[in-house]
Scaffold this motif. Structure first.
Motif, PDB file in Angstrom:
ATOM      1  N   UNK A  45       0.729  -1.404   0.184  1.00 35.36           N
ATOM      2  CA  UNK A  45       0.023   0.123  -0.105  1.00 35.36           C
ATOM      3  C   UNK A  45       0.814   1.316  -0.080  1.00 35.36           C
ATOM      4  N   UNK A  46       1.912   1.155   0.796  1.00 29.17           N
ATOM      5  CA  UNK A  46       2.629   2.380   0.912  1.00 29.17           C
ATOM      6  C   UNK A  46       3.525   2.605  -0.580  1.00 29.17           C
ATOM      7  N   UNK A  47       3.814   1.576  -1.300  1.00 26.70           N
ATOM      8  CA  UNK A  47       4.672   1.804  -2.482  1.00 26.70           C
ATOM      9  C   UNK A  47       3.588   2.306  -3.465  1.00 26.70           C
ATOM     10  N   UNK A  48       2.414   1.763  -3.621  1.00 24.24           N
ATOM     11  CA  UNK A  48       1.329   2.191  -4.412  1.00 24.24           C
ATOM     12  C   UNK A  48       1.019   3.511  -4.189  1.00 24.24           C
ATOM     13  N   UNK A  49       1.155   3.911  -3.012  1.00 30.24           N
ATOM     14  CA  UNK A  49       0.664   5.360  -2.384  1.00 30.24           C
ATOM     15  C   UNK A  49       1.812   6.214  -2.936  1.00 30.24           C
ATOM     16  N   UNK A  50       2.864   6.071  -2.745  1.00 33.73           N
ATOM     17  CA  UNK A  50       4.236   6.715  -3.485  1.00 33.73           C
ATOM     18  C   UNK A  50       3.816   7.014  -4.919  1.00 33.73           C
ATOM     19  N   UNK A  68      -2.009  14.777   5.206  1.00 28.49           N
ATOM     20  CA  UNK A  68      -3.474  14.294   5.117  1.00 28.49           C
ATOM     21  C   UNK A  68      -3.782  13.810   3.644  1.00 28.49           C
ATOM     22  N   UNK A  69      -3.316  14.569   2.900  1.00 30.54           N
ATOM     23  CA  UNK A  69      -3.449  14.247   1.629  1.00 30.54           C
ATOM     24  C   UNK A  69      -3.009  12.832   1.398  1.00 30.54           C
ATOM     25  N   UNK A  70      -1.733  12.370   1.476  1.00 33.17           N
ATOM     26  CA  UNK A  70      -1.154  11.115   1.285  1.00 33.17           C
ATOM     27  C   UNK A  70      -2.061   9.972   2.186  1.00 33.17           C
ATOM     28  N   UNK A  71      -2.398  10.348   3.224  1.00 37.42           N
ATOM     29  CA  UNK A  71      -3.223   9.405   3.858  1.00 37.42           C
ATOM     30  C   UNK A  71      -4.558   9.016   3.268  1.00 37.42           C
ATOM     31  N   UNK A  72      -5.228  10.078   2.579  1.00 39.25           N
ATOM     32  CA  UNK A  72      -6.304   9.805   1.992  1.00 39.25           C
ATOM     33  C   UNK A  72      -6.029   8.775   0.758  1.00 39.25           C
ATOM     34  N   UNK A  73      -4.753   9.245   0.107  1.00 37.20           N
ATOM     35  CA  UNK A  73      -4.675   8.296  -1.052  1.00 37.20           C
ATOM     36  C   UNK A  73      -4.355   6.920  -0.638  1.00 37.20           C
ATOM     37  N   UNK A  74      -3.643   6.764   0.584  1.00 38.64           N
ATOM     38  CA  UNK A  74      -3.384   5.326   1.124  1.00 38.64           C
ATOM     39  C   UNK A  74      -4.670   4.572   1.297  1.00 38.64           C
ATOM     40  N   UNK A  75      -5.458   5.449   2.003  1.00 38.20           N
ATOM     41  CA  UNK A  75      -6.590   4.739   2.488  1.00 38.20           C
ATOM     42  C   UNK A  75      -7.539   4.430   1.228  1.00 38.20           C
TER      43      UNK A  75
END
Length: 170
Positions: A45-50, A68-75
Motif C-alpha cells: 500500500x505504501x509503495x502504491x501510494x508513493x 492528510x493528502x497522502x493518508x487519503x490516497x493510501x486509505x
C-alpha cells in the motif's frame, strides 16, 4: 510542505519530490501498518501510494496538509485492494475455486498466458479484468471507455478465440 517546495516540484524538480517522499515515507508506512494490520500488505500500500503521489502531485493544493493528502490516497488504495480481494473471493466461490477461465485443463498456465498474450488488447484486457480480477462488465466498461454490452461481447468473443487457439495446440 511549504509553497516554495511545492512550486519546485510542480516545475519538475525531481530531487525536491524525492526528498518530500523520503520525509513522509516512515510516517506513511506506520499508518499503513496500522491500517492493514500486516507489514507486507502495508509495504504494498505504501509503495502504491508513493507511485500515485508521484503521478498526482500536480493535483495537490497547499490548503490541506500534505500528510492528510497522502493518508487519503493510501486509505483509498487499501479500500480498493479490499474490494478487489472481495471480488476475487466471490469469483472463486462462484466458480468452485477455479482461478481464471476454464479453457482447457490439459494446457499449462504458461501456455494459457502465452496464448492470451497473443490476443489483441481489445479482447485480452476485458478478459483479464473480468476473469482474473473479477470486475463486473459495467466496471470494466467504465475503466476502458466502453459500454457494458460491448465489454461482454469482447469477453465472449475473446474467450472463443482463446479456446480455439488452445484446442489447436493439442
Amino acid at each position: 510542505m511549504d509553497e516554495q517546495v511545492l512550486k519546485q516540484i510542480k516545475n519538475g524538480d525531481q530531487q525536491a519530490l524525492a526528498q518530500v517522499l523520503k520525509d513522509h515515507y516512515e510516517f506513511l508506512f506506520k499508518y499503513t501498518v496500522q491500517l492493514t494490520g500486516n507489514k507486507d500488505v502495508a509495504k504494498d500500500v505504501t509503495q502504491e501510494t508513493m507511485v500515485k503521489v508521484i503521478h498526482s502531485i500536480h493535483k495537490y493544493e497547499i490548503q490541506a496538509k500534505f500528510s492528510t493528502w497522502i493518508i487519503q490516497i493510501a486509505t483509498n488504495i487499501f479500500l480498493d485492494m479490499k474490494r478487489k480481494d472481495k471480488r476475487w473471493e466471490l469469483y472463486l466461490k462462484e466458480n468452485g475455486g477455479a482461478a481464471g477461465c476454464e479453457l482447457n485443463t490439459e494446457n499449462s498456465w504458461s501456455e494459457t498466458v502465452e496464448v492470451l498474450s497473443s490476443l489483441e488488447d481489445a479482447y485480452r484486457v476485458p478478459i483479464l479484468l473480468k476473469h482474473l480480477y473479477g470486475y463486473e462488465y459495467k466496471e470494466i466498461g467504465h475503466m476502458i471507455g466502453l459500454k457494458a454490452g460491448t465489454v461482454k461481447s469482447r469477453v465472449h468473443y475473446g474467450l472463443k478465440l482463446l479456446r480455439k487457439e488452445m484446442e489447436g495446440d493439442e
